[in-house]
Scaffold this motif. Structure first.
Motif, mmCIF file in Angstrom:
data_model
loop_
_atom_site.group_PDB
_atom_site.id
_atom_site.type_symbol
_atom_site.label_atom_id
_atom_site.label_comp_id
_atom_site.label_asym_id
_atom_site.label_seq_id
_atom_site.Cartn_x
_atom_site.Cartn_y
_atom_site.Cartn_z
ATOM 1 N N TYR A 69 17.583 67.524 23.654
ATOM 2 C CA TYR A 69 17.384 66.232 23.116
ATOM 3 C C TYR A 69 17.864 66.422 21.376
ATOM 4 N N ILE A 70 17.250 67.354 20.917
ATOM 5 C CA ILE A 70 17.260 67.821 19.585
ATOM 6 C C ILE A 70 18.627 68.395 19.164
ATOM 7 N N VAL A 71 19.201 69.050 19.986
ATOM 8 C CA VAL A 71 20.721 69.388 19.850
ATOM 9 C C VAL A 71 21.445 68.243 19.851
ATOM 10 N N GLU A 72 21.269 67.322 20.992
ATOM 11 C CA GLU A 72 22.307 66.269 21.115
ATOM 12 C C GLU A 72 22.133 65.413 19.881
ATOM 13 N N LEU A 73 21.201 65.148 19.323
ATOM 14 C CA LEU A 73 21.024 64.344 17.946
ATOM 15 C C LEU A 73 21.781 64.930 16.697
ATOM 16 N N ALA A 74 21.591 66.392 16.937
ATOM 17 C CA ALA A 74 22.410 67.321 15.804
ATOM 18 C C ALA A 74 23.860 67.130 15.859
ATOM 19 N N ASN A 75 24.416 67.210 17.288
ATOM 20 C CA ASN A 75 25.729 66.980 17.613
ATOM 21 C C ASN A 75 26.211 65.679 17.361
ATOM 22 N N ARG A 76 25.625 64.720 17.525
ATOM 23 C CA ARG A 76 26.067 63.474 17.133
ATOM 24 C C ARG A 76 26.194 63.121 15.682
ATOM 25 N N ILE A 135 16.481 73.659 13.978
ATOM 26 C CA ILE A 135 15.308 74.570 14.077
ATOM 27 C C ILE A 135 14.020 73.852 13.484
ATOM 28 N N ALA A 136 14.545 73.299 12.123
ATOM 29 C CA ALA A 136 13.591 72.402 11.113
ATOM 30 C C ALA A 136 12.888 71.460 11.962
ATOM 31 N N LEU A 137 13.706 70.600 12.762
ATOM 32 C CA LEU A 137 13.435 69.395 13.523
ATOM 33 C C LEU A 137 12.197 69.832 14.669
ATOM 34 N N MET A 138 12.671 70.911 15.285
ATOM 35 C CA MET A 138 11.789 71.464 16.356
ATOM 36 C C MET A 138 10.376 71.996 16.003
ATOM 37 N N LYS A 139 10.321 72.664 14.956
ATOM 38 C CA LYS A 139 9.047 73.269 14.365
ATOM 39 C C LYS A 139 8.397 72.099 13.592
ATOM 40 N N ALA A 140 9.088 71.203 12.936
ATOM 41 C CA ALA A 140 8.121 69.886 12.393
ATOM 42 C C ALA A 140 7.603 69.258 13.726
ATOM 43 N N ALA A 141 8.318 69.150 14.784
ATOM 44 C CA ALA A 141 7.820 68.481 16.184
ATOM 45 C C ALA A 141 6.469 69.207 16.759
ATOM 46 N N GLN A 142 6.544 70.459 16.546
ATOM 47 C CA GLN A 142 5.552 71.135 17.069
ATOM 48 C C GLN A 142 4.227 71.055 16.282
ATOM 49 N N ALA A 143 4.409 70.895 15.005
ATOM 50 C CA ALA A 143 3.343 70.660 13.761
ATOM 51 C C ALA A 143 2.737 69.409 14.076
ATOM 52 N N TYR A 144 3.745 68.446 14.286
ATOM 53 C CA TYR A 144 3.189 66.974 14.323
ATOM 54 C C TYR A 144 2.416 66.768 15.604
ATOM 55 N N ALA A 145 2.748 67.384 16.616
ATOM 56 C CA ALA A 145 2.169 67.163 17.776
ATOM 57 C C ALA A 145 0.788 67.869 17.657
ATOM 58 N N LEU A 146 0.654 69.122 16.887
ATOM 59 C CA LEU A 146 -0.637 69.648 16.667
ATOM 60 C C LEU A 146 -1.583 68.657 15.793
ATOM 61 N N ASP A 161 7.854 61.943 18.884
ATOM 62 C CA ASP A 161 7.789 62.971 17.835
ATOM 63 C C ASP A 161 9.246 63.184 17.133
ATOM 64 N N VAL A 162 10.133 63.716 18.228
ATOM 65 C CA VAL A 162 11.454 63.903 17.706
ATOM 66 C C VAL A 162 12.102 62.851 16.982
ATOM 67 N N GLN A 163 11.793 61.480 17.578
ATOM 68 C CA GLN A 163 12.472 60.211 16.919
ATOM 69 C C GLN A 163 11.882 60.046 15.671
ATOM 70 N N THR A 188 21.245 57.355 21.284
ATOM 71 C CA THR A 188 21.078 58.439 22.026
ATOM 72 C C THR A 188 20.038 58.564 23.048
ATOM 73 N N HIS A 189 20.674 58.841 24.326
ATOM 74 C CA HIS A 189 19.754 58.833 25.447
ATOM 75 C C HIS A 189 18.176 59.615 25.275
ATOM 76 N N VAL A 190 17.210 59.175 25.808
ATOM 77 C CA VAL A 190 15.813 59.544 25.645
ATOM 78 C C VAL A 190 15.662 60.332 26.701
ATOM 79 N N PRO A 191 15.429 61.781 26.760
ATOM 80 C CA PRO A 191 14.666 62.381 27.972
ATOM 81 C C PRO A 191 13.488 61.819 28.671
#
Length: 318
Positions: free
Chosen positions: A226-233, A250-261, A272-274, A309-312
């Motif tokens: 999903y993150i890669v799809e957003l970046a590609n768009r 990578i920055a979005l993935m790491k931010a999403a991990q921290a936000y989930a925590l 979280d990604v949105q 973008t389609h949401v998983p």
């Protein structure tokens, strides 16, 4: 259970910051997200809305050292990183560390200094080290930079180059408080100095443990896709000249991990990604001139991409 305990500790930090900053919980939360994931923040707003107080309150809440660098046109790179001074008594050069040698760094009005001095931050923000006179020196950990810039005054400023902007994980604005919030600010300022009375609620060792825990938060393959799809768009969008790089993904993935925590979860959700995508992606876009003429900005385009973008969804159990 460990993630619930992490949530409780982080909630204490947020509540501590809210003793000083009123009505800006989302900004405090996002600042903690960047700190947990090893990123840095660019805070763009007008003077007097509490940017400096925010970062000082964060530093006090975690018992970290705080350094402030006021960027001016005559500031030199050595004023940031430090300099070696010859000691005639010892017949040797002695290194005098600059203000970059700290845990929490406020880079105030970063766009008021020359690109040469701005570049002094590049290595520090990316590698957590500085090289002076051919010697590389590691910075203290945690290391977190919050830079500010005034979006109104352009005279005597130097726009941040793309390489510098890309080093910031998040870009955000504080905005003015509501009338009720501003009244409460006046009441507190009349009778007390909340920042001076603030005490740490967690230790640096606890923060380092929380940073390690953030890296263990589960990111499903569908979320990564999903993150890669957003970046590609962003790279194929008709209004975008230059889209988001893999560094941005990578920055979005790491931010999403921290936000989930911060939310007390051990897994990342599409929500979280949105939520984080506009803060992580918007400053990494370069728009085509016609897009600006039509009244579009980068944040609007990211919101449009997220909406289309389609949401998983949850995968079926096998």
């Amino acid at each position: 259970m460990i993630y619930k305990q992490a949530n409780q500790k982080l909630e204490k930090v947020l509540e501590n910051i809210e003793k000083v900053i009123i009505g800006k919980r989302d900004i405090a939360e996002l600042s903690i997200v960047a700190l947990l994931s090893g990123g840095h923040v660019l805070l763009e707003d007008v003077p007097g809305v509490g940017k400096t107080i925010m970062v000082r309150a964060l530093a006090k809440s975690i018992g970290a050292s705080f350094k402030r660098i006021q960027f001016t046109p005559d500031l030199l790179p050595s004023d940031v990183t430090g300099v070696s001074i010859f000691n005639p008594k010892e017949q040797a050069f002695i290194f005098r560390p600059g203000p970059i040698m700290g845990h929490i760094i406020l880079a105030d009005e970063i766009n008021r200094t020359s690109p040469k001095t701005q570049s002094a931050l590049l290595e520090a923000m990316e590698e957590a080290s500085v090289t002076i006179d051919g010697v590389t020196r590691g910075l203290e950990k945690p290391f977190f930079v919050m830079a500010t810039q005034n979006p109104i005054e352009y005279e005597g400023t130097y726009p941040l180059p793309e390489a510098q902007l890309d080093r910031f994980q998040l870009k955000m604005k504080m905005g003015y408080p509501s009338a009720a919030e501003e009244i409460e600010v006046l009441q507190r300022a009349q009778y007390m100095a909340p920042l001076e009375e603030l005490e740490s609620v967690i230790t640096l060792d606890e923060l380092k443990a929380l940073q390690a825990e953030a890296r263990t938060v589960i990111v499903d393959d569908t979320i990564r896709g999903y993150i890669v799809e957003l970046a590609n768009r962003t790279r194929s969008h008709l209004s975008v000249y230059l889209g988001v790089s893999p560094r941005g993904s990578i920055a979005l993935m790491k931010a999403a991990q921290a936000y989930a925590l911060v939310q007390g979860r051990d897994y990342v959700l599409p929500d979280d990604v949105q939520y984080l995508a506009p803060y992580v992606f918007s400053h990494r876009l370069i728009l085509k001139p016609e897009a600006s003429y039509d009244g579009f900005d980068a944040e609007m385009i990211i919101h449009d991409i997220v909406a289309k973008t389609h949401v998983p969804v949850k995968r079926a159990l096998t």
